[in-house]
Enzyme design. Structure first.
Site: not given
Length: 305
Positions: A145, A269, A239
């Site tokens: 991320s 995610h 995502e």
């Protein structure tokens, strides 16, 4: 694939106490840290508090680990949350799959410390590994991320400074465009149960301060990937950050980087963090570890700390 497994997790992942990155950053941090604290840690991993390059963090050491194969793992959390303690388990699993060990730095977070504090800390940790005697080619820089974007930005910064580059880079669901121009921010908004365009915008504004969103140190999508190390990107097809991953792969490929993009149908995610309940998690972790080992094993370091 087990989409049934994933759907069974949705009440926990999206419940009223789940992290919502649209909230004020300190509230996001509290919720996110609580969620991470509830994740199980696999048996066989040992953890050691340490300082590398002046940055505090945690070493994750599998039972059988080669000291000369190191993963510098940069955690996610939108630059406003997350911690070495919260991600030591995932980093340790990836290190175990690679046959090495992982250092997870507690880089500084916004709003207390805005850009480029996180990048400065990540680069300092990498330089600390080099100063400790680790060969650059034996190091993998990894992240998920925001930490995935930070990992790519750290390598670009190292390249700009003329430092030796790591042997491999592995990214999970990377956030690499803080300017928010990816098409799937809109097209996957209904499909993504965890991340929203509004939440990303909120975190970007808090983290950037006065910096420009398209600065390569903040948004590595806009960097120069010439000479970048072998790169593996893993992302789920549900995502909103899917287009960040695909565009990064395209940009790296255009610069003749050895890049592998792995898209996981129906996954969300950073799904490998759900390794304990989701069949795809261990498979993705094995791929990340194998890629790191393939590109770093056999490099001998001089000394370690």
């Amino acid at each position: 694939m087990s989409l049934i497994e994933l759907e069974s997790l949705m009440p926990v992942l999206t419940g009223p106490d789940a992290p919502d990155f649209r909230l004020p950053p300190l509230e996001v941090r509290e919720r996110f840290d609580t969620m991470l604290a509830g994740l199980p840690i696999k048996d066989g991993l040992a953890f050691e508090n340490a300082v590398v390059g002046g940055v505090p963090g945690i070493w994750a050491v599998p039972a059988e680990a080669e000291a000369d194969l190191v993963i510098l793992y940069l955690h996610g959390g939108g630059y406003v949350s997350g911690s070495a303690a919260g991600y030591r388990g995932l980093a340790g699993l990836i290190a175990e799959a690679a046959g090495g060990r992982a250092f997870v730095p507690d880089y500084r977070l916004a709003p207390e410390h805005v850009y480029p504090a996180a990048l400065d800390d990540a680069l300092a940790a990498y330089m600390g590994l080099l100063d400790a005697g680790h060969e650059a080619g034996s190091i993998t820089i990894a992240g998920d991320s925001a930490g995935g974007g930070l990992a790519a930005a750290t390598v670009l910064a190292a390249k700009d400074r003329g430092l030796p580059l790591p042997g491999a880079v592995t990214l999970l669901s990377p956030w690499v465009d803080l300017d928010g121009t990816g098409t799937t921010l809109e097209t996957k908004s209904e499909a993504d149960p965890l991340i929203s365009a509004e939440g990303l915008t909120n975190c970007a504004q808090v983290y950037l301060g006065d910096a420009h969103a398209a600065a390569p140190g903040a948004s590595p999508l806009y960097g120069d990937f010439t000479g970048f190390p072998p790169l593996l990107i893993e992302v789920g097809t549900r995502e909103v950050l899917l287009s960040d991953a695909t565009r990064l792969a395209e940009r790296a490929a255009a610069a003749n980087v050895d890049v592998t993009l792995r898209t996981w149908r129906g996954m969300v995610h950073v799904f490998p963090n759900l390794w304990f309940a989701l069949s795809e998690g261990p498979e993705a972790i094995a791929e990340l570890g194998a890629f790191a080992r393939r590109h770093t094993a056999g490099i001998t370091a001089n000394s370690f700390s």
